[in-house]
Design an enzyme around this catalytic site. Sequence first.
Site, PDB file in Angstrom:
ATOM      1  N   ARG A 173     -59.812  18.972   9.835  1.00  0.00           N
ATOM      2  CA  ARG A 173     -58.401  18.838  10.232  1.00  0.00           C
ATOM      3  C   ARG A 173     -57.736  20.202  10.371  1.00  0.00           C
ATOM      4  NH1 ARG A 173     -55.234  14.360   9.255  1.00  0.00           N
ATOM      5  NH2 ARG A 173     -53.569  15.571   8.301  1.00  0.00           N
ATOM      6  N   ARG A 177     -58.473  30.524  12.770  1.00  0.00           N
ATOM      7  CA  ARG A 177     -58.093  31.338  13.934  1.00  0.00           C
ATOM      8  C   ARG A 177     -58.458  32.794  13.711  1.00  0.00           C
ATOM      9  NH1 ARG A 177     -53.001  28.643  13.816  1.00  0.00           N
ATOM     10  NH2 ARG A 177     -53.251  26.658  14.898  1.00  0.00           N
ATOM     11  N   ARG A 249     -55.809   7.921  -2.593  1.00  0.00           N
ATOM     12  CA  ARG A 249     -55.012   8.808  -3.425  1.00  0.00           C
ATOM     13  C   ARG A 249     -53.562   8.511  -3.137  1.00  0.00           C
ATOM     14  NH1 ARG A 249     -57.040  11.180  -7.683  1.00  0.00           N
ATOM     15  NH2 ARG A 249     -56.043  13.219  -7.439  1.00  0.00           N
ATOM     16  N   ARG A 280     -48.523  21.342  -3.760  1.00  0.00           N
ATOM     17  CA  ARG A 280     -47.646  22.125  -2.891  1.00  0.00           C
ATOM     18  C   ARG A 280     -46.187  21.925  -3.269  1.00  0.00           C
ATOM     19  NH1 ARG A 280     -49.622  19.126   2.797  1.00  0.00           N
ATOM     20  NH2 ARG A 280     -49.480  17.080   1.838  1.00  0.00           N
ATOM     21  N   GLU A 301     -45.272  18.537  -5.290  1.00  0.00           N
ATOM     22  CA  GLU A 301     -46.134  17.394  -4.952  1.00  0.00           C
ATOM     23  C   GLU A 301     -47.362  17.345  -5.863  1.00  0.00           C
ATOM     24  OE1 GLU A 301     -47.110  16.966  -0.759  1.00  0.00           O
ATOM     25  OE2 GLU A 301     -49.065  16.111  -1.271  1.00  0.00           O
ATOM     26  N   TYR A 349     -57.188   7.813   8.036  1.00  0.00           N
ATOM     27  CA  TYR A 349     -56.285   8.947   7.804  1.00  0.00           C
ATOM     28  C   TYR A 349     -55.690   9.300   9.165  1.00  0.00           C
ATOM     29  CZ  TYR A 349     -55.741  13.640   5.499  1.00  0.00           C
ATOM     30  OH  TYR A 349     -55.306  14.808   4.918  1.00  0.00           O
ATOM     31  N   ASP A 351     -52.413  10.477  11.803  1.00  0.00           N
ATOM     32  CA  ASP A 351     -51.097  11.099  11.951  1.00  0.00           C
ATOM     33  C   ASP A 351     -50.188  10.183  12.764  1.00  0.00           C
ATOM     34  OD1 ASP A 351     -51.627  13.400  10.537  1.00  0.00           O
ATOM     35  OD2 ASP A 351     -52.453  14.445  12.274  1.00  0.00           O
TER      36      ASP A 351
HETATM   37  P1  FAD Z   1     -46.766   3.032   7.296  1.00  0.00           P
HETATM   38  O1  FAD Z   1     -45.790   4.104   7.628  1.00  0.00           O
HETATM   39  O2  FAD Z   1     -47.451   3.130   5.972  1.00  0.00           O
HETATM   40  O3  FAD Z   1     -46.032   1.629   7.449  1.00  0.00           O
HETATM   41  C1  FAD Z   1     -46.554   0.415   6.933  1.00  0.00           C
HETATM   42  C2  FAD Z   1     -45.384  -0.417   6.466  1.00  0.00           C
HETATM   43  O4  FAD Z   1     -45.854  -1.728   6.103  1.00  0.00           O
HETATM   44  C3  FAD Z   1     -44.676   0.149   5.244  1.00  0.00           C
HETATM   45  O5  FAD Z   1     -43.298   0.312   5.518  1.00  0.00           O
HETATM   46  C4  FAD Z   1     -44.902  -0.914   4.156  1.00  0.00           C
HETATM   47  O6  FAD Z   1     -43.795  -1.059   3.295  1.00  0.00           O
HETATM   48  C5  FAD Z   1     -45.107  -2.171   4.991  1.00  0.00           C
HETATM   49  N1  FAD Z   1     -45.900  -3.213   4.327  1.00  0.00           N
HETATM   50  C6  FAD Z   1     -47.135  -3.124   3.805  1.00  0.00           C
HETATM   51  N2  FAD Z   1     -47.556  -4.312   3.319  1.00  0.00           N
HETATM   52  C7  FAD Z   1     -46.541  -5.192   3.530  1.00  0.00           C
HETATM   53  C8  FAD Z   1     -46.367  -6.580   3.250  1.00  0.00           C
HETATM   54  N3  FAD Z   1     -47.319  -7.342   2.676  1.00  0.00           N
HETATM   55  N4  FAD Z   1     -45.199  -7.165   3.596  1.00  0.00           N
HETATM   56  C9  FAD Z   1     -44.217  -6.436   4.194  1.00  0.00           C
HETATM   57  N5  FAD Z   1     -44.334  -5.111   4.493  1.00  0.00           N
HETATM   58  C10 FAD Z   1     -45.487  -4.503   4.170  1.00  0.00           C
HETATM   59  N6  FAD Z   1     -48.273  12.405  10.035  1.00  0.00           N
HETATM   60  C11 FAD Z   1     -47.932  13.363  10.921  1.00  0.00           C
HETATM   61  O7  FAD Z   1     -48.107  13.158  12.128  1.00  0.00           O
HETATM   62  N7  FAD Z   1     -47.368  14.558  10.509  1.00  0.00           N
HETATM   63  C12 FAD Z   1     -47.129  14.824   9.198  1.00  0.00           C
HETATM   64  O8  FAD Z   1     -46.617  15.896   8.854  1.00  0.00           O
HETATM   65  C13 FAD Z   1     -47.488  13.820   8.239  1.00  0.00           C
HETATM   66  N8  FAD Z   1     -47.276  14.043   6.930  1.00  0.00           N
HETATM   67  C14 FAD Z   1     -47.620  13.083   6.041  1.00  0.00           C
HETATM   68  C15 FAD Z   1     -47.372  13.328   4.695  1.00  0.00           C
HETATM   69  C16 FAD Z   1     -47.703  12.368   3.759  1.00  0.00           C
HETATM   70  C17 FAD Z   1     -47.417  12.640   2.321  1.00  0.00           C
HETATM   71  C18 FAD Z   1     -48.321  11.151   4.162  1.00  0.00           C
HETATM   72  C19 FAD Z   1     -48.742  10.121   3.164  1.00  0.00           C
HETATM   73  C20 FAD Z   1     -48.562  10.899   5.502  1.00  0.00           C
HETATM   74  C21 FAD Z   1     -48.222  11.860   6.451  1.00  0.00           C
HETATM   75  N9  FAD Z   1     -48.413  11.635   7.798  1.00  0.00           N
HETATM   76  C22 FAD Z   1     -48.080  12.609   8.711  1.00  0.00           C
HETATM   77  C23 FAD Z   1     -49.001  10.357   8.297  1.00  0.00           C
HETATM   78  C24 FAD Z   1     -47.910   9.310   8.657  1.00  0.00           C
HETATM   79  O9  FAD Z   1     -47.157   9.007   7.507  1.00  0.00           O
HETATM   80  C25 FAD Z   1     -48.605   8.066   9.195  1.00  0.00           C
HETATM   81  O10 FAD Z   1     -49.376   8.355  10.321  1.00  0.00           O
HETATM   82  C26 FAD Z   1     -47.632   6.944   9.584  1.00  0.00           C
HETATM   83  O11 FAD Z   1     -46.638   6.742   8.628  1.00  0.00           O
HETATM   84  C27 FAD Z   1     -48.401   5.650   9.784  1.00  0.00           C
HETATM   85  O12 FAD Z   1     -47.541   4.623  10.222  1.00  0.00           O
HETATM   86  P2  FAD Z   1     -47.913   3.103   9.960  1.00  0.00           P
HETATM   87  O13 FAD Z   1     -46.834   2.309  10.553  1.00  0.00           O
HETATM   88  O14 FAD Z   1     -49.316   2.820  10.400  1.00  0.00           O
HETATM   89  O15 FAD Z   1     -47.936   2.973   8.370  1.00  0.00           O
HETATM   90  N1  UDP Z   2     -56.840  22.025   1.883  1.00  0.00           N
HETATM   91  C1  UDP Z   2     -57.131  22.908   0.850  1.00  0.00           C
HETATM   92  N2  UDP Z   2     -56.257  23.917   0.581  1.00  0.00           N
HETATM   93  C2  UDP Z   2     -55.101  24.079   1.248  1.00  0.00           C
HETATM   94  C3  UDP Z   2     -54.799  23.173   2.301  1.00  0.00           C
HETATM   95  C4  UDP Z   2     -55.699  22.154   2.586  1.00  0.00           C
HETATM   96  O1  UDP Z   2     -58.151  22.769   0.193  1.00  0.00           O
HETATM   97  O2  UDP Z   2     -54.331  25.012   0.924  1.00  0.00           O
HETATM   98  C5  UDP Z   2     -57.817  20.939   2.162  1.00  0.00           C
HETATM   99  C6  UDP Z   2     -57.502  19.683   1.339  1.00  0.00           C
HETATM  100  O3  UDP Z   2     -58.716  19.058   0.992  1.00  0.00           O
HETATM  101  C7  UDP Z   2     -56.716  18.838   2.310  1.00  0.00           C
HETATM  102  C8  UDP Z   2     -57.420  19.157   3.642  1.00  0.00           C
HETATM  103  O4  UDP Z   2     -57.757  20.567   3.532  1.00  0.00           O
HETATM  104  O5  UDP Z   2     -56.789  17.460   2.001  1.00  0.00           O
HETATM  105  C9  UDP Z   2     -56.581  18.895   4.878  1.00  0.00           C
HETATM  106  O6  UDP Z   2     -55.388  19.659   4.781  1.00  0.00           O
HETATM  107  P1  UDP Z   2     -54.005  19.157   5.399  1.00  0.00           P
HETATM  108  O7  UDP Z   2     -53.005  20.239   5.203  1.00  0.00           O
HETATM  109  O8  UDP Z   2     -54.256  18.675   6.777  1.00  0.00           O
HETATM  110  O9  UDP Z   2     -53.664  17.935   4.437  1.00  0.00           O
HETATM  111  P2  UDP Z   2     -52.431  16.919   4.466  1.00  0.00           P
HETATM  112  O10 UDP Z   2     -51.246  17.659   5.046  1.00  0.00           O
HETATM  113  O11 UDP Z   2     -52.871  15.753   5.280  1.00  0.00           O
HETATM  114  O12 UDP Z   2     -52.241  16.591   3.027  1.00  0.00           O
END
Ligand code: FAD
Ligand code: UDP
Length: 384
Positions: A173, A177, A249, A280, A301, A349, A351
Site C-alpha cells: 500500500r 520514492r 483489528r 499515530r 490512535e 481492506y 479505501d
Molecule cells: P462502512 O463505512 O463501515 O459502513 C457500513 C455501515 O453499516 C456502518 O455505518 C454500520 O453502522 C452499518 N451497519 C453494519 N451492520 C449493520 C446492521 N446489522 N444494521 C444496520 N447497520 C449496520 N479510506 C480512504 O479512502 N482514505 C482514508 O484516509 C481512510 N482512512 C481510514 C481510516 C480508518 C481509521 C479506517 C478504519 C478506514 C479508513 N478508510 C480510508 C477506509 C474507509 O473508511 C472505507 O473505505 C469506507 O468507510 C467503507 O465504506 P462502507 O460503506 O463499505 O463501510
Molecule cells: N506502516 C508502518 N509504519 C508506518 C506506516 C505504515 O509499519 O509508519 C505499515 C503498517 O503495517 C500499516 C501499513 O504499513 O498497516 C500500511 O500503512 P498505511 O499508512 O496505508 O495504513 P492505514 O492508513 O491504512 O492505517
Amino acid sequence: MHNILVVGAGFTGSVIARELADSGHYNVLVVDERNHIAGNCHTKRDNETNVMEHVYGPHIFNTSNEKVWQYVNKFDEFMPYTNRVKAVTRAGVFSLPINLLTINQLFGKTFNPREAEEFVAQLGDKTIAEPRNFEEQALKMLGKKIYETFFLDYTIKQWGCHPRELSADVLKRLPIRFNYDDNYYHTHYQGIPRNGYTNLISNILDHPAITVELNTRYEREWNGKYHYIFYTGAIDAYFSYAEGRLGYRTIYFERFIYNGSDYQGNPVINYCDKNVPYTRVHEHKHFTPWEDHDKSLFFKEFSKETEGDDIPFYPKSLPADKAILARYKQRAQSEFNTTFVGRLATYRYLDMHHVIDEALTVAESFINYKNPLASFTRFPVNNG
Ligand code: FAD
Ligand code: UDP
C-alpha cells in the site's frame, strides 16, 4: 416500484441507494444501526474548537479513478489537500513514505535519485525470490535497517502480530520514492470535502425515493420483507458468528483539546518505536488547511484486537480468517434476494474510492440486469 432495503449508510450503501433511486424504478430504505450516516467516514464539528472532527479516524480522499472523482465532486466541493506524514523513530524524525529525504537522512548521505535507488537495491535481501509475507516483502524491497526503523514495531502495534504473519499486500500500500516527493499517496486526485464527509453523504442520500432510518439494526429475520436487500455490514455478524469470528483489528483514540493553535505542526505523525504505545497522532485542524481555528483537537490512535461490540476496522485476513470467510460466502449463496457488498460484507481492506467504484458498478449491473430480483449475484464484485 420495487422496495429495496440497503443496510448501512456508509459510502457503499449510500451510493447504491442513490443510483437505484435515480433509475426511477426503486424506492429505497436505508437503515443504519448508528445514530448518524456516513459509517466510518463520519465527520462533525467539535463543539469546543469548531474544528472538523473525523470521528472514527482521519479520512483523506484520494483516487486515480476519473469516474469516482467526478462522482464525489457532484456532492460537495473538494478542497486541495496533500497528505504529508512524519515518522518519529529511535533514529529521529523522518518523512514518510520512504523518499529521497528519508533515505539521505537515515544513512547520512547526499544521494541523487539514481544513487539512492542503487543503494536501496543493494540493501535488499537477494535470497528472497517471491516474498511470502509482509516481512519478506520489506526485507527484499528495503533491507533490514529501513524495515526495522519504520515498519517492524509499528506493524506489531498496528496488527497485534508479527509482520511474518501478514500478507505482503499490506506493505505494498505504501509507495517508495527516489525523489523528494513526500506526498503520502501516488494517486491523481486528492482532497477533503469542504463541508466534511457526513454532509457529502447526506447530499448523496437526499432524494425523494430514499428514506433513511438511523438507530436501526437489521436482523436476518427481516429477510423476505423487501424485494431485494443490499447488505453492507459485517458478514460474520450477519450469520450471528455461526462459523466463528473473522479477525479484525479495531482502533480507539484518546482525544485531547490543545489550548494553542498548533499542537504538532502536521496532520499525522507516526510513532514507529514499540516504547510509544500509540501508533499515530492526528491533529484534525490540519485536514482543513483553508480554515482558521484558535484552538486545536488531536487524537492519539491505539490499536487492539476486536472483541464484543468493538467496531471492526482492519481485516487481518490471516489463513484462518480466509477459511472462515469461505464458509460464510458458501452460506450467503442460499440467502433470499440479498447481495453482500462493501468493505465489511466482503471482508476486505478498501479505501473510499474503491468502495464507491464498486457500489457504482454493482448498482449499474443491478439496474441493467434482466431479472435482478430473481437472480442477481450474492457477491457481484468479489467472487474470490
Ligand atoms: P462502512 O463505512 O463501515 O459502513 C457500513 C455501515 O453499516 C456502518 O455505518 C454500520 O453502522 C452499518 N451497519 C453494519 N451492520 C449493520 C446492521 N446489522 N444494521 C444496520 N447497520 C449496520 N479510506 C480512504 O479512502 N482514505 C482514508 O484516509 C481512510 N482512512 C481510514 C481510516 C480508518 C481509521 C479506517 C478504519 C478506514 C479508513 N478508510 C480510508 C477506509 C474507509 O473508511 C472505507 O473505505 C469506507 O468507510 C467503507 O465504506 P462502507 O460503506 O463499505 O463501510
Ligand atoms: N506502516 C508502518 N509504519 C508506518 C506506516 C505504515 O509499519 O509508519 C505499515 C503498517 O503495517 C500499516 C501499513 O504499513 O498497516 C500500511 O500503512 P498505511 O499508512 O496505508 O495504513 P492505514 O492508513 O491504512 O492505517
